[in-house]
Design a protein around this motif. Sequence first.
Motif, mmCIF file in Angstrom:
data_model
loop_
_atom_site.group_PDB
_atom_site.id
_atom_site.type_symbol
_atom_site.label_atom_id
_atom_site.label_comp_id
_atom_site.label_asym_id
_atom_site.label_seq_id
_atom_site.Cartn_x
_atom_site.Cartn_y
_atom_site.Cartn_z
ATOM 1 N N VAL A 309 -16.691 4.370 5.382
ATOM 2 C CA VAL A 309 -16.364 3.329 4.380
ATOM 3 C C VAL A 309 -15.331 2.224 4.847
ATOM 4 N N LEU A 310 -14.360 2.739 5.634
ATOM 5 C CA LEU A 310 -13.436 1.815 6.284
ATOM 6 C C LEU A 310 -14.044 0.775 7.363
ATOM 7 N N LYS A 311 -14.766 1.305 7.945
ATOM 8 C CA LYS A 311 -15.635 0.523 9.189
ATOM 9 C C LYS A 311 -16.749 -0.376 8.508
ATOM 10 N N THR A 312 -17.294 -0.057 7.324
ATOM 11 C CA THR A 312 -18.287 -0.704 6.500
ATOM 12 C C THR A 312 -17.698 -1.858 5.881
ATOM 13 N N VAL A 313 -16.730 -1.722 4.916
ATOM 14 C CA VAL A 313 -16.176 -2.576 3.927
ATOM 15 C C VAL A 313 -15.002 -3.096 4.144
ATOM 16 N N GLY A 314 -14.111 -2.579 5.092
ATOM 17 C CA GLY A 314 -12.663 -2.837 5.366
ATOM 18 C C GLY A 314 -11.521 -1.898 4.540
ATOM 19 N N VAL A 315 -11.977 -1.182 3.834
ATOM 20 C CA VAL A 315 -10.997 -0.319 3.184
ATOM 21 C C VAL A 315 -11.566 1.188 3.088
ATOM 22 N N GLY A 316 -10.737 2.159 3.101
ATOM 23 C CA GLY A 316 -11.248 3.487 3.317
ATOM 24 C C GLY A 316 -11.618 4.074 2.161
ATOM 25 N N ASN A 317 -11.534 3.512 0.979
ATOM 26 C CA ASN A 317 -11.927 4.068 -0.279
ATOM 27 C C ASN A 317 -12.196 2.913 -1.228
ATOM 28 N N VAL A 318 -13.119 3.175 -2.125
ATOM 29 C CA VAL A 318 -13.424 1.900 -2.805
ATOM 30 C C VAL A 318 -13.029 2.240 -4.438
ATOM 31 N N ALA A 319 -13.895 3.431 -4.700
ATOM 32 C CA ALA A 319 -13.862 3.714 -6.377
ATOM 33 C C ALA A 319 -12.260 3.923 -6.639
ATOM 34 N N CYS A 320 -11.638 4.940 -5.895
ATOM 35 C CA CYS A 320 -10.272 4.996 -6.125
ATOM 36 C C CYS A 320 -9.223 3.904 -6.063
ATOM 37 N N ALA A 321 -9.437 3.244 -5.199
ATOM 38 C CA ALA A 321 -8.734 1.995 -4.769
ATOM 39 C C ALA A 321 -8.764 0.999 -5.955
ATOM 40 N N ALA A 322 -10.121 0.744 -6.130
ATOM 41 C CA ALA A 322 -10.604 -0.335 -7.377
ATOM 42 C C ALA A 322 -9.971 0.087 -8.713
ATOM 43 N N ALA A 323 -10.144 1.256 -9.228
ATOM 44 C CA ALA A 323 -9.386 1.692 -10.333
ATOM 45 C C ALA A 323 -8.104 1.580 -10.455
ATOM 46 N N ASP A 324 -7.542 1.762 -9.529
ATOM 47 C CA ASP A 324 -5.922 1.800 -9.311
ATOM 48 C C ASP A 324 -5.637 0.474 -9.357
ATOM 49 N N TYR A 325 -6.237 -0.357 -8.574
ATOM 50 C CA TYR A 325 -5.723 -1.861 -8.489
ATOM 51 C C TYR A 325 -5.935 -2.471 -9.928
ATOM 52 N N ALA A 326 -7.198 -2.392 -10.455
ATOM 53 C CA ALA A 326 -7.418 -3.014 -11.770
ATOM 54 C C ALA A 326 -6.548 -2.590 -12.908
ATOM 55 N N SER A 327 -6.248 -1.257 -12.904
ATOM 56 C CA SER A 327 -5.547 -0.903 -14.044
ATOM 57 C C SER A 327 -4.030 -0.968 -13.704
ATOM 58 N N GLY A 328 -3.727 -1.052 -12.668
ATOM 59 C CA GLY A 328 -2.040 -1.224 -12.297
ATOM 60 C C GLY A 328 -1.417 0.374 -12.426
ATOM 61 N N GLU A 329 -2.308 1.478 -12.402
ATOM 62 C CA GLU A 329 -1.846 2.863 -12.469
ATOM 63 C C GLU A 329 -2.718 3.682 -11.542
ATOM 64 N N GLN A 330 -2.226 4.757 -10.875
ATOM 65 C CA GLN A 330 -2.936 5.636 -10.303
ATOM 66 C C GLN A 330 -4.141 6.311 -10.909
ATOM 67 N N ASN A 331 -5.118 6.876 -10.032
ATOM 68 C CA ASN A 331 -6.172 7.715 -10.690
ATOM 69 C C ASN A 331 -5.604 8.742 -11.615
ATOM 70 N N VAL A 332 -6.377 9.103 -12.759
ATOM 71 C CA VAL A 332 -6.213 10.303 -13.551
ATOM 72 C C VAL A 332 -7.073 11.329 -13.361
ATOM 73 N N THR A 333 -8.166 11.083 -12.405
ATOM 74 C CA THR A 333 -9.253 12.100 -12.026
ATOM 75 C C THR A 333 -9.504 12.206 -10.570
ATOM 76 N N ARG A 334 -10.117 12.922 -10.123
ATOM 77 C CA ARG A 334 -10.172 12.996 -8.677
ATOM 78 C C ARG A 334 -11.744 12.317 -8.588
ATOM 79 N N ARG A 335 -11.729 11.789 -7.255
ATOM 80 C CA ARG A 335 -13.027 10.917 -6.929
ATOM 81 C C ARG A 335 -14.359 11.762 -7.219
ATOM 82 N N TYR A 336 -14.978 11.163 -7.876
ATOM 83 C CA TYR A 336 -16.524 11.996 -8.151
ATOM 84 C C TYR A 336 -17.605 11.397 -7.479
#
Length: 351
Positions: A309-336
């Motif tokens: 994923v890092l090589k493809t889009v430039g960041v090592g995870n998308v779902a987890c990071a996007a939820a975190d960044y958009a909410s201002g809070e860390q994830n409350v679930t594990r990556r599904y």
Amino acid sequence: MKRFVIIALTVGGAKVARYLKKRLQEQECHADVVLSQRLAQDDENYYLKGEFTRTIHRLFKEYDCVICIMATGIVVRSLASVIVDKTVDPAVIVMDEKATNVISLLSGHVGGANEWTRLIAKLTGATPVITTATDTENVQALDILAKRVNGWYPNFKENTKKINCLLAEGKKVELYLEPYLRRYLKRLNGFEILSGIKEHQEGIPLIIVSDRSGFMKSNDVIHVIPQVNVLGIGCRKNVTYEMMQQTFAEFCTEHQLLWQSFAKLASIDVKKHEPAIQYLAQTFNITAEFYSASELRQVSTNYPASAFVLKTVGVGNVACAAADYASGEQNVTRRYANHEITMALSRLHEI
């Protein structure tokens, strides 16, 4: 940003309107002043002689809050024909031209007139006049409680009237609030707070504020579903609508989440035009937001990374990071992960 408009009829009222506009703008509110042509200065908005009623009708339909510096009777007679329902009407507030009193006239709870009346009173030194029963009895209204969390509940008008009447009369109404939602709701006056559902007494109205499914269904129970969740999504290119919907259903089932609880979904900007993500957002009426790899990298180190994923889009995870960044809070679930799609959940830092 909520849009305020102030309309006045006299020289004194115009002076108060200009002052209030300035103070509201200091609170980062959008505020306009509309006056008669004879009172308007420079580039101020104005209406022509004989067009007052038509103008106030237009403002009623275009703004979130109409502040009228004039007699209450004028406002009532002028707006009588355009008032529809408190769920759709804007807030209407009345002030006298000396800013002695400020009155919450219409849409006090749902429209926000009570809240803004208090704000205007604070900004101008006026005395707030609020006649809503739950406010005069100093108890929290059901519709205001729900509004604080962008919440939804069924049979809005019927349930609001029933519960607010009980609260205003000092009768028992139970409230169960998920612990992780308590930071959004500071004022719960009038409710009997339960620490667990098992404490519920049959025959007593119970308000449940939760983003989860699986609660009892009863005539005594009103389930308020808060919109506080942010869904992070990552996926392979051109996954199908069916794959996206199936993954979302599985994710919600695993965590007992109600789909109405999602305030927004988030992903990386290279997925902005991914049909399946847009389909999910449109189907469930969820706001979609997309961020650059550099933005997501600011929080991606909090979560496991994929070299691919890092090589493809430039960041090592998308779902987890996007939820975190958009909410201002860390994830409350594990990556599904399933069906070539990944999902993660965070909750809004503030509403």
